[in-house]
Design a protein around this motif. Structure first.
Motif, PDB file in Angstrom:
ATOM      1  N   HIS A   1       8.196  29.722 -23.075  1.00  0.00           N
ATOM      2  CA  HIS A   1       6.882  29.082 -23.233  1.00  0.00           C
ATOM      3  C   HIS A   1       6.779  27.884 -22.286  1.00  0.00           C
ATOM      4  CE1 HIS A   1       5.519  31.350 -26.792  1.00  0.00           C
ATOM      5  NE2 HIS A   1       6.807  31.388 -27.110  1.00  0.00           N
ATOM      6  N   PRO A   2       6.559  28.138 -21.001  1.00  0.00           N
ATOM      7  CA  PRO A   2       6.491  27.030 -20.035  1.00  0.00           C
ATOM      8  C   PRO A   2       5.327  26.081 -20.282  1.00  0.00           C
ATOM      9  CG  PRO A   2       5.797  29.107 -19.017  1.00  0.00           C
ATOM     10  CD  PRO A   2       6.375  29.454 -20.356  1.00  0.00           C
ATOM     11  N   GLU A   3       4.387  26.491 -21.126  1.00  0.00           N
ATOM     12  CA  GLU A   3       3.258  25.604 -21.434  1.00  0.00           C
ATOM     13  C   GLU A   3       3.665  24.470 -22.359  1.00  0.00           C
ATOM     14  OE1 GLU A   3       3.254  28.622 -24.820  1.00  0.00           O
ATOM     15  OE2 GLU A   3       3.736  28.579 -22.672  1.00  0.00           O
ATOM     16  N   ILE A   4       4.844  24.577 -22.967  1.00  0.00           N
ATOM     17  CA  ILE A   4       5.308  23.563 -23.909  1.00  0.00           C
ATOM     18  C   ILE A   4       5.925  22.390 -23.154  1.00  0.00           C
ATOM     19  CG2 ILE A   4       6.840  23.079 -25.848  1.00  0.00           C
ATOM     20  CD1 ILE A   4       4.514  24.980 -26.442  1.00  0.00           C
TER      21      ILE A   4
ATOM     22  N   ARG B   1      21.039  24.876 -30.247  1.00  0.00           N
ATOM     23  CA  ARG B   1      20.588  24.311 -28.955  1.00  0.00           C
ATOM     24  C   ARG B   1      20.173  25.417 -27.982  1.00  0.00           C
ATOM     25  NH1 ARG B   1      22.940  23.922 -24.180  1.00  0.00           N
ATOM     26  NH2 ARG B   1      24.949  24.635 -25.021  1.00  0.00           N
ATOM     27  N   THR B   2      21.028  26.413 -27.784  1.00  0.00           N
ATOM     28  CA  THR B   2      20.723  27.462 -26.808  1.00  0.00           C
ATOM     29  C   THR B   2      19.502  28.275 -27.226  1.00  0.00           C
ATOM     30  OG1 THR B   2      22.322  28.970 -27.853  1.00  0.00           O
ATOM     31  CG2 THR B   2      23.114  27.604 -26.032  1.00  0.00           C
ATOM     32  N   ASN B   3      19.313  28.478 -28.522  1.00  0.00           N
ATOM     33  CA  ASN B   3      18.126  29.204 -28.962  1.00  0.00           C
ATOM     34  C   ASN B   3      16.859  28.388 -28.751  1.00  0.00           C
ATOM     35  OD1 ASN B   3      19.647  31.388 -29.660  1.00  0.00           O
ATOM     36  ND2 ASN B   3      19.337  31.233 -31.858  1.00  0.00           N
ATOM     37  N   MET B   4      16.954  27.069 -28.945  1.00  0.00           N
ATOM     38  CA  MET B   4      15.808  26.207 -28.630  1.00  0.00           C
ATOM     39  C   MET B   4      15.469  26.303 -27.138  1.00  0.00           C
ATOM     40  SD  MET B   4      16.115  22.625 -30.717  1.00  0.00           S
ATOM     41  CE  MET B   4      15.616  22.496 -32.438  1.00  0.00           C
ATOM     42  N   GLU B   5      16.495  26.256 -26.311  1.00  0.00           N
ATOM     43  CA  GLU B   5      16.281  26.333 -24.864  1.00  0.00           C
ATOM     44  C   GLU B   5      15.654  27.668 -24.481  1.00  0.00           C
ATOM     45  OE1 GLU B   5      19.998  23.423 -23.501  1.00  0.00           O
ATOM     46  OE2 GLU B   5      20.215  25.601 -23.447  1.00  0.00           O
ATOM     47  N   SER B   6      16.139  28.750 -25.079  1.00  0.00           N
ATOM     48  CA  SER B   6      15.585  30.071 -24.774  1.00  0.00           C
ATOM     49  C   SER B   6      14.122  30.163 -25.185  1.00  0.00           C
ATOM     50  CB  SER B   6      16.400  31.159 -25.476  1.00  0.00           C
ATOM     51  OG  SER B   6      17.724  31.206 -24.997  1.00  0.00           O
TER      52      SER B   6
ATOM     53  N   ALA C   1      12.632  37.190 -12.345  1.00  0.00           N
ATOM     54  CA  ALA C   1      12.824  36.263 -13.465  1.00  0.00           C
ATOM     55  C   ALA C   1      14.061  35.417 -13.217  1.00  0.00           C
ATOM     56  CB  ALA C   1      12.967  37.029 -14.774  1.00  0.00           C
ATOM     57  N   SER C   2      14.046  34.192 -13.719  1.00  0.00           N
ATOM     58  CA  SER C   2      15.215  33.334 -13.621  1.00  0.00           C
ATOM     59  C   SER C   2      16.326  33.875 -14.511  1.00  0.00           C
ATOM     60  CB  SER C   2      14.868  31.906 -14.047  1.00  0.00           C
ATOM     61  OG  SER C   2      14.534  31.872 -15.431  1.00  0.00           O
ATOM     62  N   THR C   3      17.541  33.409 -14.274  1.00  0.00           N
ATOM     63  CA  THR C   3      18.664  33.802 -15.122  1.00  0.00           C
ATOM     64  C   THR C   3      18.388  33.447 -16.575  1.00  0.00           C
ATOM     65  OG1 THR C   3      20.350  33.697 -13.396  1.00  0.00           O
ATOM     66  CG2 THR C   3      21.079  33.286 -15.642  1.00  0.00           C
ATOM     67  N   GLU C   4      17.835  32.276 -16.792  1.00  0.00           N
ATOM     68  CA  GLU C   4      17.550  31.833 -18.154  1.00  0.00           C
ATOM     69  C   GLU C   4      16.556  32.753 -18.844  1.00  0.00           C
ATOM     70  OE1 GLU C   4      15.777  27.925 -20.506  1.00  0.00           O
ATOM     71  OE2 GLU C   4      15.546  28.135 -18.348  1.00  0.00           O
ATOM     72  N   THR C   5      15.490  33.131 -18.126  1.00  0.00           N
ATOM     73  CA  THR C   5      14.477  34.006 -18.711  1.00  0.00           C
ATOM     74  C   THR C   5      15.048  35.380 -19.008  1.00  0.00           C
ATOM     75  OG1 THR C   5      12.710  32.821 -17.545  1.00  0.00           O
ATOM     76  CG2 THR C   5      12.207  35.028 -18.351  1.00  0.00           C
ATOM     77  N   ALA C   6      15.855  35.894 -18.079  1.00  0.00           N
ATOM     78  CA  ALA C   6      16.462  37.209 -18.291  1.00  0.00           C
ATOM     79  C   ALA C   6      17.396  37.197 -19.499  1.00  0.00           C
ATOM     80  CB  ALA C   6      17.216  37.644 -17.037  1.00  0.00           C
ATOM     81  N   PHE C   7      18.210  36.134 -19.616  1.00  0.00           N
ATOM     82  CA  PHE C   7      19.144  36.072 -20.740  1.00  0.00           C
ATOM     83  C   PHE C   7      18.407  35.863 -22.056  1.00  0.00           C
ATOM     84  CE2 PHE C   7      22.429  33.843 -23.346  1.00  0.00           C
ATOM     85  CZ  PHE C   7      23.274  34.938 -23.474  1.00  0.00           C
TER      86      PHE C   7
ATOM     87  N   ILE D   1       5.314  26.018 -32.107  1.00  0.00           N
ATOM     88  CA  ILE D   1       4.777  26.747 -30.958  1.00  0.00           C
ATOM     89  C   ILE D   1       3.783  27.810 -31.424  1.00  0.00           C
ATOM     90  CG2 ILE D   1       5.385  28.320 -29.081  1.00  0.00           C
ATOM     91  CD1 ILE D   1       7.999  26.760 -28.768  1.00  0.00           C
ATOM     92  N   ALA D   2       4.130  28.519 -32.503  1.00  0.00           N
ATOM     93  CA  ALA D   2       3.248  29.563 -33.015  1.00  0.00           C
ATOM     94  C   ALA D   2       1.913  29.002 -33.496  1.00  0.00           C
ATOM     95  CB  ALA D   2       3.934  30.311 -34.157  1.00  0.00           C
ATOM     96  N   LEU D   3       1.914  27.767 -33.986  1.00  0.00           N
ATOM     97  CA  LEU D   3       0.683  27.149 -34.490  1.00  0.00           C
ATOM     98  C   LEU D   3      -0.123  26.449 -33.403  1.00  0.00           C
ATOM     99  CD1 LEU D   3       1.947  25.665 -37.891  1.00  0.00           C
ATOM    100  CD2 LEU D   3       0.631  27.753 -37.512  1.00  0.00           C
ATOM    101  N   GLY D   4       0.380  26.472 -32.172  1.00  0.00           N
ATOM    102  CA  GLY D   4      -0.422  25.979 -31.054  1.00  0.00           C
ATOM    103  C   GLY D   4      -0.106  24.589 -30.561  1.00  0.00           C
ATOM    104  N   TYR D   5       1.006  24.009 -30.978  1.00  0.00           N
ATOM    105  CA  TYR D   5       1.372  22.671 -30.501  1.00  0.00           C
ATOM    106  C   TYR D   5       2.079  22.780 -29.151  1.00  0.00           C
ATOM    107  CZ  TYR D   5       0.133  21.062 -35.147  1.00  0.00           C
ATOM    108  OH  TYR D   5      -0.561  20.775 -36.299  1.00  0.00           O
ATOM    109  N   HIS D   6       1.544  22.098 -28.159  1.00  0.00           N
ATOM    110  CA  HIS D   6       2.081  22.164 -26.793  1.00  0.00           C
ATOM    111  C   HIS D   6       2.888  20.928 -26.425  1.00  0.00           C
ATOM    112  CE1 HIS D   6      -0.675  25.523 -25.017  1.00  0.00           C
ATOM    113  NE2 HIS D   6      -0.292  25.784 -26.257  1.00  0.00           N
ATOM    114  N   GLU D   7       2.758  19.870 -27.202  1.00  0.00           N
ATOM    115  CA  GLU D   7       3.517  18.639 -26.968  1.00  0.00           C
ATOM    116  C   GLU D   7       4.432  18.431 -28.177  1.00  0.00           C
ATOM    117  OE1 GLU D   7       2.783  13.814 -26.191  1.00  0.00           O
ATOM    118  OE2 GLU D   7       1.091  15.210 -26.359  1.00  0.00           O
ATOM    119  N   VAL D   8       5.740  18.515 -27.930  1.00  0.00           N
ATOM    120  CA  VAL D   8       6.710  18.539 -29.029  1.00  0.00           C
ATOM    121  C   VAL D   8       7.760  17.462 -28.822  1.00  0.00           C
ATOM    122  CG1 VAL D   8       8.451  19.918 -30.233  1.00  0.00           C
ATOM    123  CG2 VAL D   8       6.362  21.012 -29.383  1.00  0.00           C
TER     124      VAL D   8
END
Length: 590
Positions: free
Chosen positions: A554-557, A544-549, A217-223, A436-443
């Protein structure tokens, strides 16, 4: 298994014995591998599936000239360990035990902002009691020094190599929650041949212990996974977080630096006792209402984009484009942005609230009309005040993580649906999590600046905050002040209903309440989205950091950021909103 080039012994009998020993070691490792794979097949099927037919690429097992099992670079056969790997691990472990690396969350006494709250006074008393229990002759530099002799609430082992250190740590110490972070899949594969993972899994499966893996896993994913742990294992287990770094590789150094710099984020948004009382009361009342509970079990991908509309100054830059595109996207208004959209004549599909304090009802009613709110679906958390829910015809509720009311819903209704992760600390986080929970992939993140070029540029010119500032300027110029603005505080006059359950007002809100509070003064600088840097606050930076996490999980977003505010990783910087055609259905759960 290979053997690095080495001088051959002159004694042929010695060479025969040596080769026989190497074959024996090979058989032992093969047996260990099969034993471990059976254990992972039961405990972690995904790891079993990954490694059952795995072929290493960069690192491989080998024998040293002295006959030690070792790990070598596949391209040049160079050894990863400087000498006997077992001896190296034993020496490193002994040095770590003498001076373990530990990140600590320290707690200080807080001021009493509202005497009606009992949380701060009681915590202050506990801290005083804790200090008074320290021996009179104790050294403050060493009395709280972490050690491995007591139960370890949480430990991270970063880097496995051959894994001997991990095996000894689990065997010799009481580690309640253990996480293995290994950036290299080949290294974990090697450890499957050299240590007894079945014993480790078995020990960490009883007495409320846990074992987690972040492999390749990347550092970002692990954190990001670590940031979820306060909700999963409790913040108390993280107050002393032990970190054991095995090999000094670039990925391990990157992970260590990220953990150190972001460790404080684990303690954000944990709430306080009085918040839990309010949550329990609000959740109980909301369950009696006709509201929907978020369920992602049948979520499908939405064809249209989601516009998450915050109330930052950059909203003014895209407001006309938003008007043109409003029939082709699902619009999520965040908190006080509802009032700005009302002024602009843009009706959102969803309105998001995540606070529990009752003053948000006043902000909604001041900024919009009942007629305007018809047809808007409120997306909120179980903590939402019941009187706010009454303002909307259709409501959906999600469980707030690490919240008494959220636990009540899960236990009472036997729900499999997990809480809505990364839904704080601001309403923009809640909107992104819902989208994201409702299925929107383009934000598209609109008006979610999360930073400002100057301290006065904190909200959209359409916002109630700017109305308040203009009212203050009118007072200075001896002009008429709007009747809903207090001439003393220059804030909206909120009704007495704001103390009905939460016992708070806008001027003395609970620590969780961030939407309706006065703008915080900037506390730091961060990278800008369209400039070198912007000023921001602790809350906005955590947003900001929580949005990034969340987006990292969700790489599909596919996310876009047209704002002239903070740079947000995983959100592509764009200059303007692209034009879109009208879409028939912009509702994610109908």
């Amino acid at each position: 298994m290979s053997n690095p080039d080495s001088p051959q012994p002159n004694d042929p009998i010695a060479e025969i014995l040596r080769q026989a020993e190497l074959k024996r070691l090979q058989l032992v490792m093969n047996a260990q591998f099969h034993k471990n794979m059976l254990a992972f097949q039961k405990a972690a099927p995904a790891i079993f599936a990954e490694y059952v037919n795995y072929q290493p690429q960069s690192l491989r097992l080998s024998f040293s000239p002295e006959g030690h099992v070792t790990l070598v670079n596949a391209t040049n056969n160079s050894a990863i360990y400087p000498a006997n790997p077992k001896a190296f691990c034993e020496q490193q472990l002994a040095e770590y035990k003498a001076s373990p690396f530990c990140l600590q969350l320290n707690f200080n006494k807080s001021g009493i902002a509202n005497p009606n709250y009992i949380h701060a006074p009681l915590v202050n008393e506990l801290l005083d009691s804790y200090q008074n229990q320290a021996p009179a002759n104790s050294d403050p530099q060493t009395s709280d020094k972490p050690n491995l002799d007591q139960p370890i609430g949480f430990m991270i082992i970063a880097g496995l190599g051959l894994g001997y250190h991990a095996e000894q740590l689990v065997e010799q110490h009481n580690i309640v929650n253990l996480m293995i972070v290994e950036p290299n899949k080949d290294s974990f594969y090697a450890s499957l041949h050299t240590i007894d993972w079945e014993a480790i899994i078995s020990k960490q499966s009883f007495n409320n212990k846990s074992l987690r893996f972040c492999i390749a896993a990347s550092t970002e994913t692990a954190f990001a996974a670590i940031k979820l742990l306060p909700d999963e294992i409790g913040l108390h287990n993280l107050t002393n977080t032990f970190l054991y770094c095995h090999l000094n590789t670039a990925p391990i150094r990157e992970f260590k630096n990220a953990l150190i710099s972001g460790f404080h984020q684990l303690a954000t948004g944990v709430g306080f006792f009085d918040d839990e009382q309010v949550s329990l009361a609000h959740t109980n009342a909301n369950l009696k209402k006709s509201v929907k509970l978020l369920s992602t079990s049948k979520t499908i991908k939405q064809a249209c984009p989601a516009y998450i509309v915050g109330n930052g100054p950059s909203l003014d830059l895209v407001i006309e484009q938003l008007k043109n595109n409003r029939n082709g996207a699902a619009i999520f208004s965040c908190g006080t942005a509802l009032g700005s959209l009302y002024k602009a004549g843009i009706k959102p599909d969803y309105h998001i609230e995540m606070e529990r304090t009752l003053n948000i009802r006043e902000w909604i009613t001041l900024g919009s009309t009942p007629e305007f709110r018809k047809g808007i679906t409120l997306l909120t958390l179980n903590t939402c005040p019941p009187s706010v829910i009454d303002l909307f015809d259709e409501v959906m509720i999600a469980r707030k993580p690490n919240d008494l009311g959220g636990e009540l819903i899960g236990n009472l209704l036997k729900l499999d649906e997990p809480p809505l992760s990364y839904c704080g600390p601001t309403v923009s986080n809640c909107a992104l999590a819902y989208a994201i929970a409702l299925g929107y992939h383009e934000v598209y993140l609109l008006g979610t600046d999360l930073g400002m070029k100057a301290s006065h540029q904190h909200h959209s010119n359409l916002s109630l905050y700017k109305d308040i500032e203009r009212a203050h300027q009118q007072k200075q110029q001896n002009k008429v002040i709007p009747p809903w603005v207090d001439v003393g505080t220059h804030r909206p006059i909120l009704s007495d209903k704001t103390t009905e359950l939460s016992n708070t007002s806008d001027t003395n809100a609970s620590p969780e309440s961030t939407q309706a509070a006065a703008p915080q003064p900037p506390a730091m600088r961060v990278k800008g989205n369209k400039c070198d840097w912007v000023e921001t606050t602790v809350i906005l930076d955590t947003c900001r950091t929580n949005m990034e996490s969340l987006m990292g999980l969700h790489p599909e977003i596919e996310a876009f950021n047209p704002n002239d505010g903070a740079f947000i990783q995983h959100a592509k910087t764009i200059d303007a909103l692209p034009g879109i055609e009208k879409h028939q259905d912009t509702r994610g759960f109908k």
